[in-house]
Design a protein around this motif. Structure first.
Motif, PDB file in Angstrom:
ATOM      1  N   UNK B 110       0.823  -1.156   0.111  1.00 19.89           N
ATOM      2  CA  UNK B 110       0.097   0.054   0.052  1.00 19.89           C
ATOM      3  C   UNK B 110       0.822   1.152   0.023  1.00 19.89           C
ATOM      4  N   UNK B 111       2.061   1.278   0.508  1.00 17.54           N
ATOM      5  CA  UNK B 111       2.804   2.346   0.456  1.00 17.54           C
ATOM      6  C   UNK B 111       3.854   2.268  -0.643  1.00 17.54           C
ATOM      7  N   UNK B 112       3.475   1.329  -1.568  1.00 17.94           N
ATOM      8  CA  UNK B 112       3.793   1.444  -2.870  1.00 17.94           C
ATOM      9  C   UNK B 112       5.600   1.191  -3.036  1.00 17.94           C
ATOM     10  N   UNK B 113       5.995   0.152  -1.983  1.00 21.02           N
ATOM     11  CA  UNK B 113       7.453  -0.066  -2.231  1.00 21.02           C
ATOM     12  C   UNK B 113       7.877  -0.681  -3.571  1.00 21.02           C
ATOM     13  N   UNK B 114       8.826  -0.467  -4.060  1.00 20.98           N
ATOM     14  CA  UNK B 114       9.438  -0.930  -5.478  1.00 20.98           C
ATOM     15  C   UNK B 114       9.789  -2.359  -5.449  1.00 20.98           C
ATOM     16  N   UNK B 115       9.887  -2.850  -4.037  1.00 20.63           N
ATOM     17  CA  UNK B 115      10.149  -4.101  -3.899  1.00 20.63           C
ATOM     18  C   UNK B 115      10.388  -4.713  -2.613  1.00 20.63           C
ATOM     19  N   UNK B 116      10.135  -5.998  -2.587  1.00 15.94           N
ATOM     20  CA  UNK B 116      10.112  -6.749  -1.301  1.00 15.94           C
ATOM     21  C   UNK B 116      11.226  -7.985  -0.989  1.00 15.94           C
ATOM     22  N   UNK B 117      11.701  -7.732   0.098  1.00 14.06           N
ATOM     23  CA  UNK B 117      12.949  -8.772   0.592  1.00 14.06           C
ATOM     24  C   UNK B 117      12.220  -9.665   1.615  1.00 14.06           C
ATOM     25  N   UNK B 118      11.867 -10.939   1.419  1.00 14.81           N
ATOM     26  CA  UNK B 118      11.138 -11.597   2.281  1.00 14.81           C
ATOM     27  C   UNK B 118      11.929 -12.729   2.899  1.00 14.81           C
ATOM     28  N   UNK B 119      12.053 -12.866   4.278  1.00 12.12           N
ATOM     29  CA  UNK B 119      12.465 -14.124   4.730  1.00 12.12           C
ATOM     30  C   UNK B 119      11.132 -14.808   5.155  1.00 12.12           C
ATOM     31  N   UNK B 120      10.681 -15.862   4.409  1.00 13.67           N
ATOM     32  CA  UNK B 120       9.212 -15.966   4.770  1.00 13.67           C
ATOM     33  C   UNK B 120       8.954 -16.949   6.019  1.00 13.67           C
ATOM     34  N   UNK B 121       7.610 -16.374   6.540  1.00 13.77           N
ATOM     35  CA  UNK B 121       7.182 -17.070   7.709  1.00 13.77           C
ATOM     36  C   UNK B 121       6.107 -18.084   7.194  1.00 13.77           C
ATOM     37  N   UNK B 122       5.279 -17.540   6.596  1.00 15.49           N
ATOM     38  CA  UNK B 122       4.133 -18.556   6.039  1.00 15.49           C
ATOM     39  C   UNK B 122       4.426 -19.516   4.899  1.00 15.49           C
ATOM     40  N   UNK B 123       3.658 -20.395   4.291  1.00 16.56           N
ATOM     41  CA  UNK B 123       3.763 -21.178   3.413  1.00 16.56           C
ATOM     42  C   UNK B 123       3.329 -20.740   2.022  1.00 16.56           C
ATOM     43  N   UNK B 124       2.201 -20.275   2.102  1.00 20.07           N
ATOM     44  CA  UNK B 124       1.519 -19.743   0.699  1.00 20.07           C
ATOM     45  C   UNK B 124       1.478 -18.314   0.792  1.00 20.07           C
ATOM     46  N   UNK B 125       2.174 -17.711  -0.261  1.00 21.08           N
ATOM     47  CA  UNK B 125       2.334 -16.394  -0.932  1.00 21.08           C
ATOM     48  C   UNK B 125       1.753 -16.253  -2.091  1.00 21.08           C
ATOM     49  N   UNK B 126       0.819 -17.019  -2.539  1.00 20.13           N
ATOM     50  CA  UNK B 126       0.249 -16.680  -3.967  1.00 20.13           C
ATOM     51  C   UNK B 126      -0.407 -15.372  -4.122  1.00 20.13           C
ATOM     52  N   UNK B 127      -0.876 -14.911  -2.903  1.00 19.98           N
ATOM     53  CA  UNK B 127      -1.460 -13.636  -2.955  1.00 19.98           C
ATOM     54  C   UNK B 127      -0.584 -12.416  -3.345  1.00 19.98           C
ATOM     55  N   UNK B 128       0.692 -12.729  -3.471  1.00 22.09           N
ATOM     56  CA  UNK B 128       1.665 -11.754  -3.863  1.00 22.09           C
ATOM     57  C   UNK B 128       1.730 -11.808  -5.507  1.00 22.09           C
ATOM     58  N   UNK B 129       1.282 -12.706  -6.033  1.00 19.58           N
ATOM     59  CA  UNK B 129       1.372 -12.686  -7.568  1.00 19.58           C
ATOM     60  C   UNK B 129       0.867 -11.539  -8.484  1.00 19.58           C
ATOM     61  N   UNK B 130      -0.184 -10.946  -7.882  1.00 22.06           N
ATOM     62  CA  UNK B 130      -0.792  -9.676  -8.781  1.00 22.06           C
ATOM     63  C   UNK B 130       0.217  -8.665  -8.480  1.00 22.06           C
ATOM     64  N   UNK B 131       0.867  -8.199  -7.633  1.00 22.55           N
ATOM     65  CA  UNK B 131       1.730  -7.297  -7.243  1.00 22.55           C
ATOM     66  C   UNK B 131       2.848  -7.532  -8.071  1.00 22.55           C
ATOM     67  N   UNK B 132       3.485  -8.855  -8.198  1.00 20.52           N
ATOM     68  CA  UNK B 132       4.589  -9.073  -9.048  1.00 20.52           C
ATOM     69  C   UNK B 132       4.222  -9.034 -10.340  1.00 20.52           C
ATOM     70  N   UNK B 133       3.161  -9.206 -10.840  1.00 21.59           N
ATOM     71  CA  UNK B 133       2.599  -9.051 -12.263  1.00 21.59           C
ATOM     72  C   UNK B 133       2.659  -7.630 -12.336  1.00 21.59           C
ATOM     73  N   UNK B 134       2.372  -6.641 -11.372  1.00 22.14           N
ATOM     74  CA  UNK B 134       2.170  -5.476 -11.723  1.00 22.14           C
ATOM     75  C   UNK B 134       3.587  -4.611 -11.490  1.00 22.14           C
ATOM     76  N   UNK B 135       4.838  -5.342 -11.367  1.00 16.51           N
ATOM     77  CA  UNK B 135       6.085  -4.887 -11.584  1.00 16.51           C
ATOM     78  C   UNK B 135       6.759  -4.760 -10.127  1.00 16.51           C
ATOM     79  N   UNK B 136       5.803  -5.077  -9.103  1.00 13.98           N
ATOM     80  CA  UNK B 136       6.801  -5.147  -7.783  1.00 13.98           C
ATOM     81  C   UNK B 136       7.661  -6.190  -7.946  1.00 13.98           C
ATOM     82  N   UNK B 137       9.015  -5.748  -7.210  1.00  9.69           N
ATOM     83  CA  UNK B 137      10.145  -6.943  -7.090  1.00  9.69           C
ATOM     84  C   UNK B 137       9.884  -7.558  -5.943  1.00  9.69           C
ATOM     85  N   UNK B 138      10.269  -8.932  -5.861  1.00 13.07           N
ATOM     86  CA  UNK B 138      10.210  -9.775  -4.886  1.00 13.07           C
ATOM     87  C   UNK B 138      11.358 -10.772  -4.934  1.00 13.07           C
TER      88      UNK B 138
END
Lengths: 318, 318
Positions: B110-138
């Motif tokens: 929501x703060x429009x970060x340009x990318x995300x560095x994630x040391x994951x906790x959960x198992x399912x991160x499919x909800x990030x697909x939309x943002x990745x498709x829209x150009x957010x780095x991951x």
DNA sequence: CTGTTAGCGCGTTCAC
DNA sequence: GTGAACGCGCTAACAG
């Protein structure tokens, strides 16, 4: 958002209301949600804040080196408080350069952080006065402000060292060694050494080693107790005492200033400096300003806790 | 800005140009600067970015606990790269909760970060697909992504453990103990134990202790070498060996996974996991996406370095 | 080189 | 309950 409104066949305001959870007809809301999914729409917080004249809901943390474990624990404490208010935290390192410190701070101010938590590097911070006057919060950490009148939280390094020495004196020790870095290592080290000297008043206060305990113990009139002024030094002292078979003979109080996940030194009496608590205190101070508190500059002293675990309670053996 | 323009008797664009360092008549620029000082004006980066359709120039870092020294060093590495591009870093903890992880990530988006560095906790991160498709780095860190196809940097915990064991085997050791947490302690621990077992192929691979070395040494057929799988465990093992007078008898290789400022364990052979380098690598990967690289998901493996310092080169004594 | 105008994405008035 | 207009602080495009 425009596209969402078009696809859902509603106006922009309706989309806005749905996004912000205001009451909207259920059928319309469903349409909006579907359009949001399909278009991959994501609300833009910054744009909203701009119009709303709301703040950025972010604060900045600046220190010499964000990889310092002490800072990391501090950061965590800040986060605990900030999270309750949905405030994000930015962090940056100064690398010990006052110029870089100013650069980093001004960049954060350009991002309209609502407040700044600063473990200072430089000496002159008068350039922050304008922003403070304009309502940006500012809290100094671990080093009182000199050129600006602002809130401050400090760890009482000196008092912690004093407490350690007084604890040992209370158990009858008179020859107490200080092991740790000298005052050139920084503010905390200097304060701890000063606390040692204060509490040693009337005794031989010069049993000081910058790191290695063994020469002191090998000398004539060796110390009957040791104060180690840093976590890693504490570990070194433990090892030395073990090796010499003195771990149940020479008393020892250490400083626990870096969070080592509790896995270390169960039996060593320590003076615990809680960086996390310091962070919480600093954040509370900051947000009170953000909320409009307008009193004089405050100073919060975070007192360390002496935790007796055995080694600090050994009696002197001459 | 309007006020500044009025006070300086110029238009908004002129103020904008002065603020952004574009060529402006010196006399006018001076007037503008004076007005800026008097009014305490500060440029609003977010508003500028909005109009310019520029990015937020920020990225987000998310892990279980930002007070973890490993994360702090990682954060520092990221900062080194981000700073070159004037990109700010946001950091937040998930506390091990997948729900909180999602909440934190979506707030950052929501703060429009340009990318995300994630040391994951959960198992399912499919909800990030939309943002990745829209150009957010991951970029995933330390744990390969399962439900989303994205870049990843991993520490080779397993390879590091294997290297340690192979080093000891090369020096003639056959009975090598593993001291450290079991697989239930997390991904890294599980991988290290697996690496130990792999490299012990053909030997007794079950000389495993969750923390205390002493019982193993007291048994019949004690190990001639020890591998300690964590920094703090390494310190414990050193202490135990010192105490038993075995520090020059039993070989020892440790893992250096937490930056302890180099002050510790000078003579112990270690496998060094450089969190700072991992952070740099992750940031490079992220920014290449931000810059538009559009190839397949990449995986960067950060190999630890074995540093021989004496204890790992002791020969077996039966 | 400078001023004017339009609009970035959104929330908030108002009328309806 | 809904939609149209306006403006947050700023910069890009243009005309002067």
């Amino acid at each position: 958002m425009k596209d969402v409104a078009a696809m859902a066949g509603v106006s922009l305001s309706t989309v806005s209301r749905v996004v912000n959870g205001q009451p909207v007809d259920a059928a319309l809301a469903a349409k909006v949600h579907r359009a949001v999914e399909l278009l991959g729409y994501r609300h833009n917080y910054a744009a909203g804040a701009l119009r709303r004249s709301g703040g950025s809901a972010s604060i900045g943390l600046v220190c010499e080196d964000i990889s310092d474990p002490f800072f990391a624990a501090f950061h965590r404490g800040v986060e605990q408080i900030a999270r309750e208010r949905s405030v994000a935290t930015l962090a940056a390192s100064t690398d010990g350069s006052p110029d870089r410190e100013r650069d980093v701070l001004e960049r954060m101010l350009g991002r309209r952080v609502e407040g700044l938590l600063l473990i200072p590097t430089g000496k002159d911070h008068s350039y922050l006065r304008r922003d403070v006057a304009n309502g940006t919060g500012l809290v100094f950490v671990n080093r009182p402000p000199k050129t600006i009148d602002t809130d401050c939280v400090v760890t009482d390094h000196r008092g912690g060292a004093r407490a350690a020495i007084e604890h040992l004196r209370a158990h009858g020790h008179r020859r107490i060694a200080y092991v740790g870095p000298g005052p050139e290592a920084g503010f905390a080290a200097a304060e701890r050494l000063a606390g040692y000297r204060e509490a040693m008043a009337g005794l031989d206060e010069d049993i000081v080693s910058r790191g290695d305990l063994q020469p002191l113990l090998a000398g004539e009139e060796p110390p009957t107790a040791v104060f180690s002024s840093q976590n890693l030094v504490t570990i070194e002292v433990m090892r030395t005492l073990f090796r010499l078979g003195l771990d149940r003979v020479v008393a020892h109080v250490g400083v626990d200033d870096i969070p080592l996940r509790g896995a270390i030194e169960p039996p060593v009496t320590i003076v615990a400096h809680e960086a996390l608590m310091l962070g919480r205190a600093a954040a509370e101070l900051l947000f009170s300003r953000v909320d409009g508190f307008d009193g004089r500059a405050r100073e919060v002293v975070s007192a360390p806790t002496l935790i007796p675990r055995g080694t600090g309670e050994l009696l002197p053996v001459s």
